[in-house]
Design a protein around this motif. Structure first.
Motif, PDB file in Angstrom:
ATOM      1  N   SER A  65       0.853  -1.196   0.000  1.00 28.24           N
ATOM      2  CA  SER A  65       0.000   0.000   0.000  1.00 28.24           C
ATOM      3  C   SER A  65       0.885   1.241   0.000  1.00 28.24           C
ATOM      4  CB  SER A  65      -0.904  -0.027   1.241  1.00 28.24           C
ATOM      5  OG  SER A  65      -1.488   1.255   1.441  1.00 28.24           O
ATOM      6  N   PRO A  66       1.139   1.795  -1.184  1.00 24.77           N
ATOM      7  CA  PRO A  66       2.045   2.949  -1.262  1.00 24.77           C
ATOM      8  C   PRO A  66       1.565   4.146  -0.448  1.00 24.77           C
ATOM      9  CG  PRO A  66       1.598   2.071  -3.453  1.00 24.77           C
ATOM     10  CD  PRO A  66       0.673   1.365  -2.504  1.00 24.77           C
ATOM     11  N   GLU A  67       0.227   4.329  -0.369  1.00 23.86           N
ATOM     12  CA  GLU A  67      -0.315   5.490   0.371  1.00 23.86           C
ATOM     13  C   GLU A  67       0.018   5.371   1.853  1.00 23.86           C
ATOM     14  OE1 GLU A  67      -2.585   4.717  -3.283  1.00 23.86           O
ATOM     15  OE2 GLU A  67      -2.273   3.449  -1.508  1.00 23.86           O
ATOM     16  N   THR A 117       3.397   6.785   6.563  1.00 24.08           N
ATOM     17  CA  THR A 117       4.298   6.358   7.640  1.00 24.08           C
ATOM     18  C   THR A 117       5.629   7.086   7.537  1.00 24.08           C
ATOM     19  OG1 THR A 117       3.291   4.160   7.457  1.00 24.08           O
ATOM     20  CG2 THR A 117       5.320   4.334   8.762  1.00 24.08           C
ATOM     21  N   LEU A 118       6.176   7.142   6.323  1.00 28.04           N
ATOM     22  CA  LEU A 118       7.492   7.759   6.127  1.00 28.04           C
ATOM     23  C   LEU A 118       7.447   9.253   6.423  1.00 28.04           C
ATOM     24  CD1 LEU A 118       8.514   5.805   2.905  1.00 28.04           C
ATOM     25  CD2 LEU A 118       9.676   5.709   5.112  1.00 28.04           C
ATOM     26  N   GLU A 119       6.330   9.894   6.051  1.00 25.60           N
ATOM     27  CA  GLU A 119       6.160  11.318   6.352  1.00 25.60           C
ATOM     28  C   GLU A 119       6.196  11.547   7.858  1.00 25.60           C
ATOM     29  OE1 GLU A 119       5.766  14.199   4.565  1.00 25.60           O
ATOM     30  OE2 GLU A 119       6.124  13.181   2.678  1.00 25.60           O
ATOM     31  N   SER A 120       5.532  10.638   8.581  1.00 27.61           N
ATOM     32  CA  SER A 120       5.441  10.821  10.044  1.00 27.61           C
ATOM     33  C   SER A 120       6.808  10.623  10.719  1.00 27.61           C
ATOM     34  CB  SER A 120       4.402   9.859  10.634  1.00 27.61           C
ATOM     35  OG  SER A 120       4.867   8.524  10.519  1.00 27.61           O
ATOM     36  N   VAL A 152       9.235   7.834  -3.992  1.00 27.53           N
ATOM     37  CA  VAL A 152       8.415   6.767  -4.609  1.00 27.53           C
ATOM     38  C   VAL A 152       8.908   6.617  -6.055  1.00 27.53           C
ATOM     39  CG1 VAL A 152       6.110   6.041  -5.308  1.00 27.53           C
ATOM     40  CG2 VAL A 152       6.417   7.376  -3.189  1.00 27.53           C
ATOM     41  N   THR A 153       9.503   5.488  -6.376  1.00 27.16           N
ATOM     42  CA  THR A 153      10.133   5.311  -7.694  1.00 27.16           C
ATOM     43  C   THR A 153       9.263   4.532  -8.669  1.00 27.16           C
ATOM     44  OG1 THR A 153      11.260   3.346  -6.892  1.00 27.16           O
ATOM     45  CG2 THR A 153      12.471   5.436  -6.775  1.00 27.16           C
ATOM     46  N   ALA A 154       8.294   3.803  -8.138  1.00 24.62           N
ATOM     47  CA  ALA A 154       7.371   3.053  -9.014  1.00 24.62           C
ATOM     48  C   ALA A 154       6.053   2.924  -8.269  1.00 24.62           C
ATOM     49  CB  ALA A 154       7.945   1.691  -9.361  1.00 24.62           C
ATOM     50  N   ALA A 155       5.061   2.341  -8.909  1.00 22.48           N
ATOM     51  CA  ALA A 155       3.709   2.261  -8.318  1.00 22.48           C
ATOM     52  C   ALA A 155       3.731   1.614  -6.947  1.00 22.48           C
ATOM     53  CB  ALA A 155       2.779   1.502  -9.255  1.00 22.48           C
ATOM     54  N   ASP A 156       4.608   0.617  -6.768  1.00 22.84           N
ATOM     55  CA  ASP A 156       4.619  -0.088  -5.488  1.00 22.84           C
ATOM     56  C   ASP A 156       6.017  -0.144  -4.884  1.00 22.84           C
ATOM     57  OD1 ASP A 156       4.701  -3.495  -6.857  1.00 22.84           O
ATOM     58  OD2 ASP A 156       5.862  -1.688  -7.281  1.00 22.84           O
ATOM     59  N   THR A 157       6.872   0.807  -5.238  1.00 22.59           N
ATOM     60  CA  THR A 157       8.259   0.763  -4.755  1.00 22.59           C
ATOM     61  C   THR A 157       8.643   2.111  -4.158  1.00 22.59           C
ATOM     62  OG1 THR A 157       8.741  -0.702  -6.617  1.00 22.59           O
ATOM     63  CG2 THR A 157      10.623   0.165  -5.394  1.00 22.59           C
ATOM     64  N   VAL A 158       9.265   2.027  -2.995  1.00 14.10           N
ATOM     65  CA  VAL A 158       9.717   3.244  -2.312  1.00 14.10           C
ATOM     66  C   VAL A 158      11.194   3.077  -1.974  1.00 14.10           C
ATOM     67  CG1 VAL A 158       9.429   4.667  -0.250  1.00 14.10           C
ATOM     68  CG2 VAL A 158       7.445   3.623  -1.323  1.00 14.10           C
ATOM     69  N   GLU A 159      11.986   4.132  -2.222  1.00 15.12           N
ATOM     70  CA  GLU A 159      13.400   4.120  -1.802  1.00 15.12           C
ATOM     71  C   GLU A 159      13.526   5.011  -0.581  1.00 15.12           C
ATOM     72  OE1 GLU A 159      15.975   5.275  -4.986  1.00 15.12           O
ATOM     73  OE2 GLU A 159      15.791   3.365  -6.026  1.00 15.12           O
ATOM     74  N   VAL A 160      14.149   4.471   0.468  1.00 13.71           N
ATOM     75  CA  VAL A 160      14.361   5.263   1.682  1.00 13.71           C
ATOM     76  C   VAL A 160      15.867   5.445   1.850  1.00 13.71           C
ATOM     77  CG1 VAL A 160      13.848   5.415   4.149  1.00 13.71           C
ATOM     78  CG2 VAL A 160      12.325   4.120   2.657  1.00 13.71           C
ATOM     79  N   TYR A 161      16.287   6.700   1.992  1.00 13.18           N
ATOM     80  CA  TYR A 161      17.728   7.007   1.981  1.00 13.18           C
ATOM     81  C   TYR A 161      18.284   7.250   3.381  1.00 13.18           C
ATOM     82  CZ  TYR A 161      16.520   7.764  -2.864  1.00 13.18           C
ATOM     83  OH  TYR A 161      16.039   7.597  -4.130  1.00 13.18           O
ATOM     84  N   GLY A 162      19.605   7.094   3.438  1.00 11.79           N
ATOM     85  CA  GLY A 162      20.320   7.410   4.682  1.00 11.79           C
ATOM     86  C   GLY A 162      20.251   6.273   5.683  1.00 11.79           C
ATOM     87  N   GLU A 163      20.759   6.564   6.884  1.00 13.75           N
ATOM     88  CA  GLU A 163      20.770   5.545   7.956  1.00 13.75           C
ATOM     89  C   GLU A 163      19.376   5.487   8.565  1.00 13.75           C
ATOM     90  OE1 GLU A 163      24.668   4.648   7.209  1.00 13.75           O
ATOM     91  OE2 GLU A 163      23.366   3.655   8.664  1.00 13.75           O
ATOM     92  N   CYS A 174       0.486  -1.504   6.153  1.00 12.74           N
ATOM     93  CA  CYS A 174       1.234  -1.558   4.886  1.00 12.74           C
ATOM     94  C   CYS A 174       2.131  -2.784   4.887  1.00 12.74           C
ATOM     95  CB  CYS A 174       2.063  -0.283   4.732  1.00 12.74           C
ATOM     96  SG  CYS A 174       3.111  -0.324   3.273  1.00 12.74           S
ATOM     97  N   ALA A 175       1.828  -3.747   4.008  1.00 13.11           N
ATOM     98  CA  ALA A 175       2.665  -4.950   3.925  1.00 13.11           C
ATOM     99  C   ALA A 175       3.932  -4.648   3.148  1.00 13.11           C
ATOM    100  CB  ALA A 175       1.880  -6.061   3.224  1.00 13.11           C
TER     101      ALA A 175
END
Lengths: 280, 304
Positions: free
Chosen positions: B235-237, B242-245, B252-263, B278-279
């Protein structure tokens, strides 16, 4: 410059359109001879070899055959540099705009002279035994051929300029061909106007009686108009071709300087514009 | 450090439009320079300008030590080869004849040289086939052979692997590496194929809206590229919420893919994602790709 010329001459030797144009001129020469033989044998009129030679520039006073063939061949040959994108190859390796421009002008001129030479050789070799020698003096013949070759050089300069300044081969071909045809019609029209007599006979019918009256020809050009008409015919290479083909030698001595001036002006202006052109 | 190409404050205008806007760059001798930018950024305009096809509106460039308006610039251009956009080849001539024309232009027409160039690009068997009957891949190869005629010291390639099959791409890559490493040819490659560029370039230049955004050496880029975790989510939304919080740096690089950067604390993040319904379907840790770096430089918003 010599390297650029060598590359373009190599291309010319391998160009189907060049050989096609040469074949056209060969067939044209044979057709001219065939029609002349037919005229002499069947219809009994005398044919001068001189006129057949000058038909290489213009058919009678009507069709500038050489101009038409050259417009197609040169615009295609030079225009290919844009359609195939190969103009870039010369610029990338440091050939200057002047080298590129002038090498194309020279190759176009060589094409024109090769076609003319082929035509003249065929006409003289095959026509000489049939129609006898030349009637014109050597000087007049030389002047005529020089005039014709310079007219071809003007054609070459014009067609090369159009083809190198226009980025589309198709557009160049259309411009060159239509340019020759328009100038052909213009020169033919002006020539016809110049041939109009100053006076004409008019048949007047009144009350059942007819009377022939002589009156001024309204289509007769006044002196100023005649000067302009002749000037246009003398300046345009199509007009020069038609004067040669019609053996209309009154103005021949003045034609070579006009052609030389045009060659310098057209090449100068064309090169100046080409130097500033962005090549895509 | 010897420079093959230095561009200073170059501007190129087409009527009111600025294709290059005070653009500057430096290509060192011996480098493989990867030139990256989106469509319409100004890459081809720059290449056309340095190849002498167009004059700059403002600014200068120096090619192999000579300024562009030096009367002797032709000497520098003799040592340059380029393939710009579509291959520039005479369609009615065959491969050998095309090379013959190019070599005559350079004053070098020799049969042995033609054989060598054809062998170098894998076209020895092309025979009498005319270029108009070539595949796109064959045309690309022949265009490279034409560019290599005259043994250039500086080679400019605009989309060299366009239209090539995977085998062809590998062969071009190996050829470029061989030219660079064995024959010390400096290469400048403009390409959209960032994966391919990443295998070749020793320096990168990123262009956007006619301006140089960044020039960076490949080893520096490697250090700069951030660590990232690529998550494939159900669930990308919910993932975005969650990431915003958490205040994480993500894309968000694709419909169902997210890249999270840094440590990041992975365990914490996964728990929060699960709590928000979100699975996480798969997870991959890697360095930031050239593509991601490029997007972070020029901004991906224009493409959303």
């Amino acid at each position: 410059m010599s390297r650029m010329l060598a590359a373009q001459l190599y291309r010319l030797r391998h160009d189907k359109v060049f050989w096609g144009g040469l074949i056209c001129m060969v067939f044209y020469a044979l057709a001219v001879l065939g029609i002349a033989v037919n005229g002499q044998i069947r219809q009994g009129y005398q044919v001068a070899l001189d006129q057949l030679v000058f038909y290489g520039y213009g058919l009678d006073s009507f069709i500038p055959v050489a101009g038409l063939v050259l417009s197609a061949v040169i615009s295609f040959f030079v225009g290919t540099e844009y359609s195939d994108g190969t103009l870039r190859n010369a610029l990338i390796v440091g050939r200057t705009r002047a080298e590129i421009y002038l090498s194309h002008v020279l190759v176009s001129l060589i094409t024109a002279l090769a076609y003319n030479l082929a035509y003249i050789v065929i006409v003289i070799v095959l026509g000489g035994p049939v129609f006898g020698g030349f009637h014109l003096s050597t000087a007049a013949l030389a002047l005529g051929i020089l005039t014709g070759m310079l007219a071809l050089a003007v054609y070459s300069a014009l067609f090369t300029a159009v083809s190198l300044l226009c980025s589309s081969r198709t557009a160049s071909a259309i411009l060159c061909l239509s340019g020759v045809m328009l100038s052909m019609f213009l020169c033919t029209y002006l020539n016809m106007q110049l041939q109009e007599p100053p006076m004409m006979e008019v048949l007047e019918m009144r009350d059942g009686d007819s009377e022939v009256k002589v009156m001024e020809n309204p289509r007769y050009l006044n002196p100023s108009q005649r000067k302009w008409a002749q000037a246009v015919i003398d300046v345009l290479p199509s007009g020069q071709s038609l004067q040669l083909g019609g053996l209309n030698g009154a103005h021949w001595p003045g034609l070579p300087p006009i052609s030389l001036t045009l060659i310098v002006l057209v090449n100068g202006a064309g090169l100046a514009r080409f130097r500033r052109k962005d090549i895509k | 450090m010897e420079m093959m190409l230095t561009v200073q404050d170059l501007t190129k205008r087409y009527h009111d439009f600025k294709a290059l806007d005070h653009f500057s760059m430096n290509v060192e001798k011996g480098a493989i320079y990867g030139f990256v930018g989106r469509n319409g950024a100004g890459k081809t305009t720059l290449i056309r300008t340095i190849c002498g096809l167009q004059a700059p509106s403002q600014g200068t460039y120096t090619l192999l030590g000579r300024k562009h308006n030096d009367p002797k610039i032709a000497k520098s251009r003799r040592k340059m080869g380029a393939v710009i956009e579509t291959p520039s080849l005479y369609r009615e001539l065959n491969a050998r004849e095309n090379l013959e024309v190019q070599l005559r232009m350079l004053g070098l027409a020799e049969s042995a040289e033609i054989d060598r160039l054809l062998a170098l690009v894998g076209l020895s068997e092309a025979g009498r086939k005319k270029v108009k009957d070539f595949s796109l891949g064959m045309r690309q190869r022949l265009a490279m052979a034409v560019a290599l005629a005259g043994d250039p010291d500086f080679l400019v390639l605009d989309e060299p692997v366009n239209g090539l099959d995977p085998q062809g791409i590998i062969e071009v890559r190996e050829l470029i590496l061989k030219l660079n490493q064995k024959h010390q040819v400096t290469v400048m490659i403009s390409s959209h194929n960032l994966d391919e560029l990443a295998r070749l370039a020793t320096v990168y230049g990123f262009i956007d809206h006619g301006r140089m955004v960044k020039e960076i050496a490949a080893d520096e880029l490697e250090k700069t590229c951030r660590k990232c975790v690529e998550l494939s989510v159900g669930s990308p939304e919910a993932a975005v919420e969650t990431l915003e919080s958490t205040g994480a740096d993500y894309r968000v690089t694709a419909a169902d893919t997210v890249e999270v950067y840094g440590e990041i604390g992975l365990s914490d993040l996964l728990l929060k994602l699960a709590k928000n319904g979100c699975a996480v379907l798969s997870m991959k840790a890697r360095d930031e790709s050239l593509e991601s770096y490029y997007l972070s430089l020029v901004g991906g918003r224009d493409h959303e």
